[in-house]
Design an enzyme around this catalytic site. Structure first.
Site, PDB file in Angstrom:
ATOM      1  N   GLY A 218       0.816  -1.202   0.000  1.00  0.00           N
ATOM      2  CA  GLY A 218       0.000   0.000   0.000  1.00  0.00           C
ATOM      3  C   GLY A 218       0.850   1.252   0.000  1.00  0.00           C
ATOM      4  CE1 TYR A 302      -9.376   0.623  -8.876  1.00  0.00           C
ATOM      5  CE2 TYR A 302      -7.497   0.725 -10.355  1.00  0.00           C
ATOM      6  CZ  TYR A 302      -8.382  -0.009  -9.601  1.00  0.00           C
ATOM      7  OH  TYR A 302      -8.259  -1.363  -9.560  1.00  0.00           O
ATOM      8  CB  CYS A 328     -17.369   3.818 -29.709  1.00  0.00           C
ATOM      9  SG  CYS A 328     -16.494   4.101 -31.250  1.00  0.00           S
ATOM     10  CD  GLU A 329     -18.328   2.180 -23.265  1.00  0.00           C
ATOM     11  OE1 GLU A 329     -18.249   2.451 -22.057  1.00  0.00           O
ATOM     12  OE2 GLU A 329     -18.305   1.039 -23.718  1.00  0.00           O
ATOM     13  CE1 TYR A 356      -2.130  -4.075  -9.143  1.00  0.00           C
ATOM     14  CE2 TYR A 356      -1.116  -2.025  -8.453  1.00  0.00           C
ATOM     15  CZ  TYR A 356      -1.413  -3.337  -8.222  1.00  0.00           C
ATOM     16  OH  TYR A 356      -0.988  -3.939  -7.062  1.00  0.00           O
TER      17      TYR A 356
HETATM   18  C1  LIG Z   1      -2.360  -6.046  -4.786  1.00  0.00           C
HETATM   19  C2  LIG Z   1      -1.720  -6.567  -3.586  1.00  0.00           C
HETATM   20  C3  LIG Z   1      -0.477  -6.062  -3.159  1.00  0.00           C
HETATM   21  C4  LIG Z   1       0.235  -4.944  -3.854  1.00  0.00           C
HETATM   22  O1  LIG Z   1      -0.318  -3.681  -3.610  1.00  0.00           O
HETATM   23  P1  LIG Z   1       0.385  -2.359  -4.165  1.00  0.00           P
HETATM   24  O2  LIG Z   1      -0.501  -1.251  -3.752  1.00  0.00           O
HETATM   25  O3  LIG Z   1       0.513  -2.476  -5.636  1.00  0.00           O
HETATM   26  O4  LIG Z   1       1.730  -2.281  -3.555  1.00  0.00           O
HETATM   27  C5  LIG Z   1       0.090  -6.645  -2.045  1.00  0.00           C
HETATM   28  N1  LIG Z   1      -0.531  -7.647  -1.384  1.00  0.00           N
HETATM   29  C6  LIG Z   1      -1.719  -8.150  -1.767  1.00  0.00           C
HETATM   30  C7  LIG Z   1      -2.315  -9.266  -1.005  1.00  0.00           C
HETATM   31  C8  LIG Z   1      -2.345  -7.623  -2.875  1.00  0.00           C
HETATM   32  O5  LIG Z   1      -3.535  -8.126  -3.242  1.00  0.00           O
END
Ligand SMILES: *Cc1c(COP(=O)(O)O)cnc(C)c1O
Length: 401
Positions: A218, A302, A328-329, A356
């Site tokens: 995160g 997002y 086409c959106e 991602y």
């Molecule tokens: C997606 C995910 C991550 C990676 O998250 P990031 O925000 O890309 O660092 C780590 N652990 C789990 C279990 C995930 O599903």
């Protein structure tokens, strides 16, 4: 990577194309390990789902990282790219017991986040060590789609269910070797993360024989100049201190694990697109590019804002543009944003295109998915070919009518 190199890659491989700078990935990996250098047993498991190209996986394996996976297919790709099973952890959500058993058979570390599955797995395989994903109910995420810590989240086993969790472990005599949390993307406040970690330590204390504690990920990376980001160095210092304290009380030095995806690969990526047309309406100047949410859906899914640079005109005068796709959106990448003056045919580079981005690409509107290029040792390496017409038809069956 500089503009000239990126332009050359767009010329050589066509557009749109994803480009990843391996050296940036290495820098980020080193930054993270440096921040936790005082932890004796540190494990960085790269979250494969952010960018799963097998050459990228091979490079990350070479750096010394492990791999965090969410599906048996990611596990197989990791093995294919050279990871040994012992360096892979599997953290699925909502998958079948059969898939978990299949992955365990491969020798990969299992992480379970569901009490029903845990009881069944523990009953059948009491000797296979399992990690448990805890939900500390901390809202660390910046977006409800990626915040996985709240009380009604489908992720993890609630800390409020710890008594039932302990009972299942005792009844089945299964082996728990790790405790895990992943509270969701984008940690903006280190205090919140540390608070969640204290909750995890409290749970961990109730288990004997742990080998590791996994704090998930995160980590927020900057998307524009002066953007907020997770202060990894500060987190390293503060969490290390608490971790040492935990280990001392626990009576054993366990491994501290993380599983960053975005942090490792986001900033390494550039998505190079070409401007098909400029179109002025009564209120707006549109730059229409040769891609859409079929190739980069994060802005629409997002609300992510990827910085866009006109690398064909780096010194040009800045003007306001809305950058839109060809789907086409409505597929708006940027609304009324300052960009160096754009001419049809210019190459626009999207930043933070490593995590991602390609992975969420589709064939919507029957467009080909782009090529991927890895910049490594001052050379561009094609690591995925652009799709061709046969890719659109290969799994379809034309029936007799
Ligand atoms: C997606 C995910 C991550 C990676 O998250 P990031 O925000 O890309 O660092 C780590 N652990 C789990 C279990 C995930 O599903």
């Amino acid at each position: 990577m500089n503009e000239k190199t990126l332009l050359q890659i767009a010329k050589d491989y066509g557009s749109p194309v994803y480009v990843y700078d391996a050296h940036k990935m290495e820098d980020q990996y080193n930054r993270l390990t440096a921040a936790f250098s005082k932890v004796n047993k540190l494990k960085i498991n790269y979250a494969a789902k952010a960018l799963t190209n097998i050459s990228v996986l091979k490079f990350i394996n070479k750096l010394g990282a492990g791999l965090d996976t969410v599906s048996i297919q990611e596990v197989r790709l990791g093995l294919h790219a050279g990871f040994v099973p012992e360096k892979i952890i599997y953290t699925p959500n909502g998958v079948s017991l059969e898939e978990i058993e299949e992955v365990a058979k491969l020798g990969v570390q299992i992480n379970i986040d569901n009490l029903s599955i845990l009881e069944q797995f523990g009953t059948k395989h009491p000797n296979t060590p399992v990690c448990i994903r805890i939900n500390p109910h901390i809202m660390a995420g910046g977006n409800t789609n990626i915040s996985v810590g709240h009380i009604d989240s489908k992720f993890g086993i609630s800390i409020h269910q710890t008594p039932l969790l302990l009972r299942i472990v005792k009844n089945t005599k299964m082996t728990i070797n790790g405790i895990h949390m992943h509270t969701g993307s984008d940690i903006l406040d280190i205090g919140v993360f540390l608070y969640a970690s204290e909750i995890l330590f409290d749970v961990a204390r109730q288990f004997e024989g742990l080998e590791f504690i996994d704090f998930g990920s995160g980590f927020k990376v900057p998307y524009k100049e002066n953007d907020i980001e997770t202060n990894i160095e500060e987190l390293g210092e503060k969490l290390t201190e608490r971790f040492h304290k935990f280990c001392k009380n626990y009576g054993k030095e366990v491994t501290l694990a993380f599983e960053p995806g975005k942090f490792i690969v986001s900033e390494s990526g550039y998505f190079l697109t070409s401007v098909n047309a400029i179109k002025q309406t009564t209120s707006t100047v549109f730059a229409q590019i040769d891609t859409g949410f079929n190739h980069l859906i994060r802005p629409m899914l997002y609300g992510s804002q990827h910085a866009i640079e006109n690398i064909s005109n780096p010194n040009g005068k800045q003007r306001f543009y809305s950058v839109v796709g060809y789907i086409c959106e409505t597929d708006t990448f940027a609304n009324n944003q300052r960009i160096n003056e754009i001419t049809e045919g210019d190459i626009l580079a999207f930043k933070n295109a490593g995590a991602y981005c390609f992975m969420m690409a589709s064939n919507y509107n029957s467009r080909f998915r782009p090529a991927e290029v890895l910049w490594y040792n001052n050379n561009a390496h094609l690591v995925r070919k652009r799709e061709v017409f046969e890719d659109l038809t290969k799994n379809q069956i034309l029936i007799d009518l």
